[in-house]
Design a protein around this motif. Sequence first.
Motif: not given
Length: 203
Positions: A70-75, A93-98, A129-132
């Motif tokens: 699976q593919k997971v997004l973390e904010i 894992v896709y993760t986003v940090e500000r 992360w719309p692209d992914q």
Amino acid sequence: MVQEQLIPRGISDERVLEAMRTVPRHHFVDHALQSRAYGDFPLPISSGQTISQPYIVACMSEALDLKKDQKVLEIGTGSGYQAAVLSRLCQQVYTVERINILLASARKVFDQLRYFNIVAKLDDGTLGWPDQSPFDAIMVTAGGPDIPQPLLDQLADPGKLVIPVGDHYLQTLQLLEKKEGEITLRQLEKVRFVDLIGQYGWK
Ligand code: SAH
């Protein structure tokens, strides 16, 4: 940490326990705090943010019930510790940090530990992360007033999303499940996270 904090409190998913045995938590905290890295509490990281208590990391990871493919997004990358645990449980894992300095130091640790299945970017994570997308699972590790709509839209069907929702001082961990077009919500623990700041979070 696993024997004394996680198992007695009911964490039973063997894959989660194994991931938390193998990811070296002390790599994700400041040198001065390394001796306390495995303690039963959150710890400060830079920029006024925190790395969650081990039990909360385990609880949120278990709630997503991840499969290897699976593919997971973390904010909220923060220290990178939660993303590292997730990376042992799924494929990508896709993760986003500000905050840039947090992102930079987390990326460095991912490289050192050779966790190559984590991609991290600087952005407002309330936009997802719309692209992914779509993602099999989404985890938000900062507390917001509501569930950001873009994250709901980017969640696969079936899919699971876990997020602390509440005010600035106290939140409830919400587990949302999307299945055959229907959404169900379950309340987990009461928690205290730092603010989710962004377009669909706190202003
Ligand atoms: N998962 C982290 C916890 C970090 S604390 C760990 O394991 O260490 C929460 C983080 O969320 C902070 O670093 C904060 O800067 C970040 N954050 C808050 N609002 C955000 C947003 N809209 N987008 C991305 N990151 C956000």
